[in-house]
Each structure stands twice: as C-alpha cells, then as structure tokens.
Motif scaffolding. Structure first.
Motif, mmCIF file in Angstrom:
data_model
loop_
_atom_site.group_PDB
_atom_site.id
_atom_site.type_symbol
_atom_site.label_atom_id
_atom_site.label_comp_id
_atom_site.label_asym_id
_atom_site.label_seq_id
_atom_site.Cartn_x
_atom_site.Cartn_y
_atom_site.Cartn_z
ATOM 1 N N PHE A 21 0.742 -0.915 0.092
ATOM 2 C CA PHE A 21 0.438 -0.040 0.163
ATOM 3 C C PHE A 21 0.910 1.350 -0.226
ATOM 4 C CE2 PHE A 21 -2.313 3.864 2.166
ATOM 5 C CZ PHE A 21 -3.286 3.083 1.532
ATOM 6 N N ASN A 22 0.986 2.127 -0.884
ATOM 7 C CA ASN A 22 1.293 3.414 -0.921
ATOM 8 C C ASN A 22 0.522 4.851 -0.433
ATOM 9 O OD1 ASN A 22 3.799 2.183 -2.197
ATOM 10 N ND2 ASN A 22 1.739 1.323 -3.182
ATOM 11 N N HIS A 23 0.626 5.583 0.292
ATOM 12 C CA HIS A 23 -0.040 6.528 0.968
ATOM 13 C C HIS A 23 0.120 7.574 -0.375
ATOM 14 C CE1 HIS A 23 -0.670 5.527 4.781
ATOM 15 N NE2 HIS A 23 0.454 5.585 4.879
ATOM 16 N N ALA A 24 1.283 7.976 -0.815
ATOM 17 C CA ALA A 24 0.704 8.966 -2.109
ATOM 18 C C ALA A 24 1.272 8.819 -3.609
ATOM 19 C CB ALA A 24 2.035 10.288 -1.340
ATOM 20 N N ALA A 25 1.158 9.820 -5.158
ATOM 21 C CA ALA A 25 1.154 9.289 -5.859
ATOM 22 C C ALA A 25 2.964 10.395 -5.945
ATOM 23 C CB ALA A 25 0.325 10.151 -6.518
ATOM 24 N N GLY A 26 3.635 9.636 -6.679
ATOM 25 C CA GLY A 26 5.157 9.758 -6.827
ATOM 26 C C GLY A 26 5.944 8.772 -6.121
ATOM 27 N N THR A 27 5.260 8.021 -5.364
ATOM 28 C CA THR A 27 6.197 7.210 -4.483
ATOM 29 C C THR A 27 6.742 5.611 -5.211
ATOM 30 O OG1 THR A 27 5.032 7.153 -2.520
ATOM 31 C CG2 THR A 27 6.037 4.837 -2.927
ATOM 32 N N LEU A 28 8.116 5.814 -5.332
ATOM 33 C CA LEU A 28 8.659 4.609 -6.119
ATOM 34 C C LEU A 28 9.261 3.404 -5.752
ATOM 35 C CD1 LEU A 28 10.566 4.660 -9.477
ATOM 36 C CD2 LEU A 28 11.325 3.281 -7.500
ATOM 37 N N ARG A 29 9.116 2.063 -5.444
ATOM 38 C CA ARG A 29 9.402 0.778 -5.411
ATOM 39 C C ARG A 29 10.167 0.181 -6.447
ATOM 40 N NH1 ARG A 29 6.995 -0.507 -0.264
ATOM 41 N NH2 ARG A 29 5.047 1.304 0.485
ATOM 42 N N GLY A 30 11.865 -0.168 -6.076
ATOM 43 C CA GLY A 30 12.221 -0.491 -6.855
ATOM 44 C C GLY A 30 13.918 -0.389 -7.413
ATOM 45 N N MET A 31 14.052 -0.674 -8.090
ATOM 46 C CA MET A 31 14.411 -1.784 -9.097
ATOM 47 C C MET A 31 14.741 -2.995 -8.467
ATOM 48 S SD MET A 31 12.480 -0.460 -11.933
ATOM 49 C CE MET A 31 12.740 -2.091 -12.833
ATOM 50 N N HIS A 32 13.921 -4.270 -7.979
ATOM 51 C CA HIS A 32 14.565 -5.067 -7.646
ATOM 52 C C HIS A 32 14.603 -6.661 -8.364
ATOM 53 C CE1 HIS A 32 12.190 -2.656 -4.050
ATOM 54 N NE2 HIS A 32 13.030 -2.577 -3.794
ATOM 55 N N TYR A 33 15.294 -7.021 -7.962
ATOM 56 C CA TYR A 33 15.363 -8.726 -8.390
ATOM 57 C C TYR A 33 16.344 -9.469 -7.373
ATOM 58 C CZ TYR A 33 19.853 -7.736 -9.497
ATOM 59 O OH TYR A 33 21.286 -6.643 -9.999
ATOM 60 N N GLN A 34 15.878 -10.609 -7.481
ATOM 61 C CA GLN A 34 16.564 -11.427 -6.572
ATOM 62 C C GLN A 34 17.816 -12.952 -7.473
ATOM 63 O OE1 GLN A 34 13.976 -12.358 -2.599
ATOM 64 N NE2 GLN A 34 14.273 -14.056 -3.898
ATOM 65 N N ILE A 35 18.867 -12.942 -7.155
ATOM 66 C CA ILE A 35 19.839 -13.742 -7.885
ATOM 67 C C ILE A 35 19.570 -15.494 -7.213
ATOM 68 C CG2 ILE A 35 21.380 -12.302 -8.367
ATOM 69 C CD1 ILE A 35 23.290 -12.902 -6.194
ATOM 70 N N ASP A 36 20.470 -15.750 -7.832
ATOM 71 C CA ASP A 36 20.640 -17.313 -7.505
ATOM 72 C C ASP A 36 20.786 -17.311 -5.888
ATOM 73 O OD1 ASP A 36 19.388 -18.558 -9.956
ATOM 74 O OD2 ASP A 36 21.697 -18.144 -10.841
ATOM 75 N N PRO A 37 20.438 -18.352 -5.283
ATOM 76 C CA PRO A 37 19.581 -19.709 -5.587
ATOM 77 C C PRO A 37 17.674 -19.800 -5.742
ATOM 78 C CG PRO A 37 20.361 -19.995 -3.719
ATOM 79 C CD PRO A 37 20.770 -18.872 -4.134
ATOM 80 N N ALA A 38 17.100 -17.636 -5.955
ATOM 81 C CA ALA A 38 16.292 -17.729 -5.247
ATOM 82 C C ALA A 38 15.916 -16.708 -6.363
ATOM 83 C CB ALA A 38 15.760 -17.237 -4.124
ATOM 84 N N PRO A 39 15.479 -17.314 -7.550
ATOM 85 C CA PRO A 39 15.730 -15.834 -9.178
ATOM 86 C C PRO A 39 13.426 -16.066 -8.532
ATOM 87 C CG PRO A 39 16.094 -17.826 -9.716
ATOM 88 C CD PRO A 39 16.624 -17.834 -8.909
ATOM 89 N N GLU A 40 13.123 -14.820 -8.803
ATOM 90 C CA GLU A 40 11.678 -14.742 -8.682
ATOM 91 C C GLU A 40 11.275 -14.166 -10.156
ATOM 92 O OE1 GLU A 40 11.519 -12.790 -4.112
ATOM 93 O OE2 GLU A 40 11.397 -11.298 -6.060
ATOM 94 N N ALA A 41 9.541 -14.908 -10.199
ATOM 95 C CA ALA A 41 9.209 -14.538 -10.929
ATOM 96 C C ALA A 41 7.845 -13.822 -9.976
ATOM 97 C CB ALA A 41 8.337 -15.931 -12.285
ATOM 98 N N LYS A 42 7.321 -12.972 -10.823
ATOM 99 C CA LYS A 42 6.231 -12.189 -10.190
ATOM 100 C C LYS A 42 4.853 -11.860 -11.288
ATOM 101 C CE LYS A 42 9.443 -9.418 -7.756
ATOM 102 N NZ LYS A 42 10.057 -7.927 -7.519
ATOM 103 N N LEU A 43 3.497 -11.943 -10.092
ATOM 104 C CA LEU A 43 2.618 -11.422 -10.963
ATOM 105 C C LEU A 43 2.235 -10.315 -10.381
ATOM 106 C CD1 LEU A 43 0.602 -11.866 -13.451
ATOM 107 C CD2 LEU A 43 -1.017 -13.543 -12.026
#
Length: 184
Positions: free
Chosen positions: A51-73
């Motif tokens: 949940f994000n209070h305000a417009a203009g909030t940025l989250r990222g740019m995230h990723y995970q490397i081996d052994p736990a790379p993520e796919a996301k929907l």
C-alpha cells in the motif's frame, strides 16, 4: 485470460476475459495450465500486498539472484501505477532493455515478470495498492537492485519521484558494477 506478448521474450501483460451478467462479472486471473501453455513459470510461493500513501512513490528496481530468482505476477487493485521491468538475463538479446505498462484498478491488467528481471513501480495515484504473486520466498541475502534513475537505463518514468526508500535510492549504477554477479 488474454496473454499479450511484449517485445521482450517471456514477458507478458495479462488482461481479464470478463464474463458479465446483471450481478457484475467473473474472470479468472491465474491458471497454472494457461501459464504453462504460454511458457511462463506458474509457481506461487508467496503473495504480497503493498500500500502506498502518495502518488509519486517509487518502489524498486528489485530482483533476486540464484538460488532464489523470482518470477512475479503484479496487479494494481486500487489506484494506478506505472510498472517497469528490465531484462537482466545473461546472453539475452534484450539484456538491459525494459518494458513499461500502466496497471490500475480500472484496467485490471496484470504484468508477468520473469526471473532475472529487475522490477519496480511508480504510483500514479494516492492510495495505490499492489498485489504480487511471487515464485520464491523473499530471500534477503540474494536481493539486489538497480538504480531507478540510472542514465544507462534511461527508464521512462511517467512523473517525478516524490518518495523513495534510502535503499532504493542508493542501488548501484550499471557503470559502477550493478549486475556484476552471474545470474544463471
């Protein structure tokens, strides 16, 4: 579900196929077999809400490397966001290219993010809420990130960033060795 392909192989935008009547509509938002039929990883290990209070909030740019790379929907269930992903797959002909899409409660789209892609979003409205189905559990030791404003990526953010965490603001630039690890 309608699977919309993008210029980057393995990335998809999903639209609902609504079955409407006087009560409203019904739609399938996830089907393991349909994901497999489209060459997408259907595993769901964890579900998250942001949940994000305000417009203009940025989250990222995230990723995970081996052994736990993520796919996301990823789906925006309240308000609207601009979601951007960056291809980090070694040897990919589209490495360091991005796909951007607007997700909103109104358009009900979702965005499939394959493993080895950095993911981030910028809220376009106050009170934006985002849900994620994730193929791996969050694993702090393998989390990495890209700088949201890296000049070598030139990501086309839809508006100015008003709020960002210290961690997300300080990820390494590509020129300084970001993505130095072997991802596969």
């Amino acid at each position: 579900m309608k699977f919309i392909t993008t210029p980057i192989e393995g990335v998809a935008i999903l639209e609902l196929e609504e079955r409407s009547d006087d009560r409203g509509f019904f739609a399938r938002s996830f089907c393991r077999q349909e994901f497999l039929d489209h060459g997408l990883l259907p595993a769901v290990e964890q579900c998250n809400i942001s949940f994000n209070h305000a417009a203009g909030t940025l989250r990222g740019m995230h990723y995970q490397i081996d052994p736990a790379p993520e796919a996301k929907l990823v789906r925006c269930t309240r308000g609207a966001i601009q979601d951007i992903i960056v291809d980090l797959r070694p040897g990919s002909p589209t490495r360091f290219q991005h796909v951007a899409v607007e997700l909103s409660a109104e358009n009900r789209r979702s965005f499939y993010v394959p493993p080895y892609f950095a993911h981030g979003y910028l809220t376009l409205t106050d009170g934006a809420e985002v849900t994620y189905q994730v193929s791996q559990a969050y694993t702090p030791g393998v989390e990495r990130g890209l700088r949201w404003n890296d000049p070598d990526l030139a990501l086309p953010w839809a508006r100015d960033v008003a709020e960002i965490s210290d961690k997300d603001a300080s990820w390494t630039l590509l020129a300084d060795g970001a993505v130095g690890e072997t991802l596969t």
